[in-house]
Every structure is written in C-alpha cells, then in structure tokens.
Design an enzyme around this catalytic site. Structure first.
Site, PDB file in Angstrom:
ATOM      1  N   THR A   1      -2.255   7.953   6.295  1.00  0.00           N
ATOM      2  CA  THR A   1      -1.160   8.223   5.540  1.00  0.00           C
ATOM      3  C   THR A   1      -1.479   9.341   4.456  1.00  0.00           C
ATOM      4  O   THR A   1      -2.934   9.515   4.078  1.00  0.00           O
ATOM      5  CB  THR A   1      -0.316   7.030   4.847  1.00  0.00           C
ATOM      6  OG1 THR A   1      -1.206   6.535   4.017  1.00  0.00           O
ATOM      7  CG2 THR A   1       0.196   6.347   6.091  1.00  0.00           C
ATOM      8  N   GLY A   2      -0.486  10.127   4.003  1.00  0.00           N
ATOM      9  CA  GLY A   2      -1.101  10.860   2.619  1.00  0.00           C
ATOM     10  C   GLY A   2       0.186  11.343   2.024  1.00  0.00           C
ATOM     11  O   GLY A   2       1.307  11.605   2.498  1.00  0.00           O
ATOM     12  N   THR A   3      -0.065  11.718   0.560  1.00  0.00           N
ATOM     13  CA  THR A   3       1.070  12.159  -0.085  1.00  0.00           C
ATOM     14  C   THR A   3       0.441  13.240  -1.256  1.00  0.00           C
ATOM     15  O   THR A   3      -0.545  12.944  -1.624  1.00  0.00           O
ATOM     16  CB  THR A   3       1.939  10.970  -0.784  1.00  0.00           C
ATOM     17  OG1 THR A   3       3.053  11.826  -1.397  1.00  0.00           O
ATOM     18  CG2 THR A   3       0.972  10.522  -2.068  1.00  0.00           C
TER      19      THR A   3
ATOM     20  N   TYR B   1      -9.569   1.221  -0.977  1.00  0.00           N
ATOM     21  CA  TYR B   1      -9.062   2.730  -0.604  1.00  0.00           C
ATOM     22  C   TYR B   1      -9.252   3.490  -2.100  1.00  0.00           C
ATOM     23  O   TYR B   1      -8.956   2.993  -3.059  1.00  0.00           O
ATOM     24  CB  TYR B   1      -7.866   2.835  -0.382  1.00  0.00           C
ATOM     25  CG  TYR B   1      -7.606   4.046   0.253  1.00  0.00           C
ATOM     26  CD1 TYR B   1      -7.576   4.544   1.509  1.00  0.00           C
ATOM     27  CD2 TYR B   1      -6.817   4.856  -0.692  1.00  0.00           C
ATOM     28  CE1 TYR B   1      -7.150   5.686   1.996  1.00  0.00           C
ATOM     29  CE2 TYR B   1      -6.094   6.231  -0.349  1.00  0.00           C
ATOM     30  CZ  TYR B   1      -6.527   6.528   0.917  1.00  0.00           C
ATOM     31  OH  TYR B   1      -6.008   7.736   1.259  1.00  0.00           O
TER      32      TYR B   1
ATOM     33  N   SER C   1      -3.509  13.010   1.894  1.00  0.00           N
ATOM     34  CA  SER C   1      -4.788  12.411   2.320  1.00  0.00           C
ATOM     35  C   SER C   1      -5.079  12.333   3.748  1.00  0.00           C
ATOM     36  O   SER C   1      -6.045  11.647   4.225  1.00  0.00           O
ATOM     37  CB  SER C   1      -4.821  10.927   1.664  1.00  0.00           C
ATOM     38  OG  SER C   1      -5.235  10.989   0.146  1.00  0.00           O
TER      39      SER C   1
ATOM     40  N   THR D   1       2.634  12.606 -15.508  1.00  0.00           N
ATOM     41  CA  THR D   1       4.003  12.658 -15.856  1.00  0.00           C
ATOM     42  C   THR D   1       4.542  13.710 -15.042  1.00  0.00           C
ATOM     43  O   THR D   1       4.039  14.658 -14.770  1.00  0.00           O
ATOM     44  CB  THR D   1       4.296  12.669 -17.318  1.00  0.00           C
ATOM     45  OG1 THR D   1       3.833  13.936 -17.741  1.00  0.00           O
ATOM     46  CG2 THR D   1       3.654  11.631 -18.059  1.00  0.00           C
TER      47      THR D   1
END
Length: 420
Positions: free
Chosen positions: A373-375, A224, A124, A187
């Site tokens: 931030t991001g992931t 968000y 992100s 998952t």
C-alpha cells in the site's frame, strides 16, 4: 445509482442503490502501512460530490481457495467511499475473473469522471520497486544482504549504531528511527505551502537519526517505516552511480514496457489522464476548502503509475521475471520476529507481516495475499495478489484528509476482491 459498463465480455448496465457498510478489520494494519516513505498526517474531512460508480467486467473461472468474483461487492466497496474521498479506481485481474470500476469525480471543478486508465501517485508502493532493484544488485554480487549498510555508506549513520545488515532495511527490521511530525510540515496549510519543497534523501535520514531507535538489536523486531528505504535508495545510488529513479526505469519500467509508469525526480506534474488530488484546508469559520495539490514535488516515493501497469509489474515480479530464485525468495521471506505494531497480548499482528518490499495479509476467509500500500498527499493506492496470481487487485483513491487515514476504504476494496 447506475453502473455503466466501460468494457466487458459479459456485462450489461446494472442499477443499485447506495448501501451502508460496516467496515471489517481484515486489512486495517495494511492501510496503516500506507505512508509515503514518511509520516502519515491528521485527517481533515471535507464534503465531496457523490457521483455514480462506473463498472465493467465479468467473473471468470474460480480457483479452489478463492470465492467467486462478486462484482456487486466490488461496486459496493467503491461506492462506500467516505465524503472526504473525491474519486476511486479499482481493477481486478487474473484467470479467476476480471473487473474494472470507478467512482466519484476526477475534477471537482468540471465534474469529469474518474478515467479508467488514469495515472496516480504511488507513495510507498515505490518501496517494492526499490526493494526489487536492491535484490537485483545482490544477484549481481554488487551488494551482500548480510553485510552492514555502514560498509557501503560510511558516515551516513551515527558512529554508535550497531551494524545494520542491508537485508534489514528491506524487511523493516533495521531498528532505524523514523521522522516525526516536527521534522516536516504536517498541517494542511503547511502541506499546501511546502508541497514543492525538495527534501534530499540524505536530509531525511539525517533528521530521522536524531531520534531514538525503536529497538536495540537490528533484525530482532519488525516495525513498518520509511527510513530504511531512504537508506536503501541511497545505497542503490552509491552502488550504481545513478539515481534510484533511473535504476528503476532502466531495470524495471523499460524491460516490462510499463509505458504509463514514471519515476520522476523533479517533475511536479502527472502526465496523461488522471484524477486530481486535493487536501481540505480549514477555514476561519470552522469549515474547510479543497485545495488542488495534484502538482507537488515527487520526492521520495514519488512514482506514478496506472492499475494496468501495476498489475503487469506485480505479475512479472511474482513470476520471477525480475529476480533469480534466491533473491525472489526474499520477497516472500517474512522474518519470524515480533512486531511493534501488534497488540499488548500478542506483539505480532494477526494478519499483516512484511518481507522484502512486500506485505503478507491473511484475510478473514483464510486467503493470503501479497502486495503493498502507499499514500501521498491526495492519493492512496494499493496492489495485492494471491501467490499464484489467480486473482490480483490494484486500486487508487483520492482522500482529501492528507493521506494515511482512510483505513475503511483501503480495507473494503481488497476485501471485496478476495473475501466478499
């Protein structure tokens, strides 16, 4: 535990033991925002090797408001990475001090160290680049931030939706609903099996708008999410006739000479030096195995960069090199509305607020920083700076838990940089 200097103007090797660290909550809400233009995933822990921290740098002149840069606190933050994080990289820059450190391993098979110039997936953090392009288009009078997105993308949103101003897409007040875990694989097994699947922006929006909107009136609350930025990216493509990745490349990456940053559309690899990303997949015996998911469809939020390039980007952005003053102000214009991520007693978070593509975080020592931030699967990253750029931090680490669950480490690194 040995700390070896990588490059330094004032550093010598230092030795320190592994410490126990009690996490604070200064950036917990910021870490909660670390989703890859999509949904966070459940954590699955797996053991990882615990190599040494490698660090370099020295403190520079400090400003009036910032505490002195503390390399020991930074080393401690990196070495406190939990067992389900395989590698960590951080860089602190600015006239108030420089420091670069790594911890862990880039490859669990070979044991190779984390490269200090390693590239990583942004998740992100890509939103800041998208917001910048939309604001550039606004400066060119190609889009009016006050006009509804339905004017520019007719038929994309349901007919019964109220007018949703373009500006609300960027500052998370659009009222658009989000994807749920039922919309995409969440998952570990599903992530591994489907990591090369392609999900066009239009598909993601279509799935999201099947759900109920979180509030009724656009612009009146902040929550968000990712759907607003799917729509913003589609808006860029509609207005320019090019992919949003191409517009990011020609408008930002090339002018700033960000040679180690890419905005891939279909390339599943990470070019150049990098740490591998892994995900822990449960085994029938109750344990888990780490599966390498470094290669994956970049999808939405699929940019790749380095700490040095993100530092250059953040510096140029804050200095107004990418936007004229009216649009530059949007980056720091936090709407005065309640937030759905707050507490029952106070609906607005105590220390995290969002503007157009940036989040404002007030730390425990009163210092305010701006960044994102991001992931994504196997990678979590962040970039933060004081408004005057006297100190900046960029970091990346490799969680095996799927992403979005590593609040403690995402808190410790920026806190060690600005509020040790």
């Amino acid at each position: 535990m040995t700390f070896k200097p990588l490059f330094s103007t004032a550093g010598t090797a230092t030795t320190a033991g592994r410490h126990r660290w009690v996490p604070t909550t200064a950036l917990a809400c910021a870490a909660l925002a670390a989703v890859v233009l999509g949904a966070a995933l459940p954590a699955v822990a797996a053991p990882a090797a615990r190599p040494a921290v490698v660090a370099a740098g020295g403190a520079g002149a400090t400003g009036d408001r910032l505490p002195e840069l503390d390399p020991r606190a930074l080393r401690h933050a990196l070495s406190s990475a939990p067992d389900h994080v395989t590698g960590v990289l951080a860089r602190v820059s600015g006239p108030d001090g420089h420091w670069t450190g790594t911890y862990g391993t880039a490859d669990i098979t070979t044991g190779a160290p984390v490269p200090v110039d390693g590239r990583f997936r942004l998740g992100s953090v890509t939103k800041t680049f998208i917001a910048t392009v939309v604001l550039q288009l606004a400066a060119e009078d190609r889009v009016d931030l006050d006009q509804p997105v339905q004017r520019y993308l007719p038929g994309l949103l349901p007919d019964d939706y109220p007018p949703i101003p373009v500006r609300t897409l960027l500052n998370f007040t659009s009222s658009l609903p989000e994807l749920t875990p039922d919309d995409l694989p969440t998952t570990p097994d599903g992530i591994v099996e489907h990591r090369f699947d392609d999900h066009p922006l239009s598909e993601l929006v279509a799935k999201a708008v099947r759900h109920e909107r979180p509030f009724a009136e656009p612009g009146h609350m902040q929550v968000y999410g990712a759907t607003g930025y799917y729509v913003a990216a589609m808006l860029v493509e509609s207005l320019t006739g090019h992919t949003y990745q191409r517009e990011i490349t020609t408008r930002i990456l090339q002018p700033l000479h960000l040679r180690d940053t890419t905005a891939p559309q279909v390339d599943t690899t990470i070019p150049g030096p990098h740490s591998h990303g892994y995900i822990a997949v449960p085994r029938p015996d109750g344990g888990s195995r780490l599966v390498d998911i470094t290669e994956q469809n970049p999808g939405a939020g699929g940019m790749i960069s380095t700490t040095a390039d993100l530092d250059r980007f953040l510096t140029a952005l804050f200095r107004g090199r990418l936007l004229p003053p009216p649009e530059q102000a949007e980056l720091f214009d936090v709407p005065d509305v309640p937030s759905l991520s707050g507490t029952a007693g106070d609906p607005r978070p105590a220390n995290v607020h969002y503007a157009a593509g940036l989040m404002r975080v007030t730390l425990s020592n009163g210092v305010t920083v701006w960044g994102k931030t991001g992931t994504t699967f196997g990678y979590t990253s962040g970039m933060f700076a004081t408004r005057d750029l006297r100190r900046r931090v960029v970091y990346s680490f490799n969680p095996t838990s799927g992403g979005g669950n590593d609040l403690a480490l995402a808190t410790r690194i920026p806190t060690a940089a600005f509020a040790p």
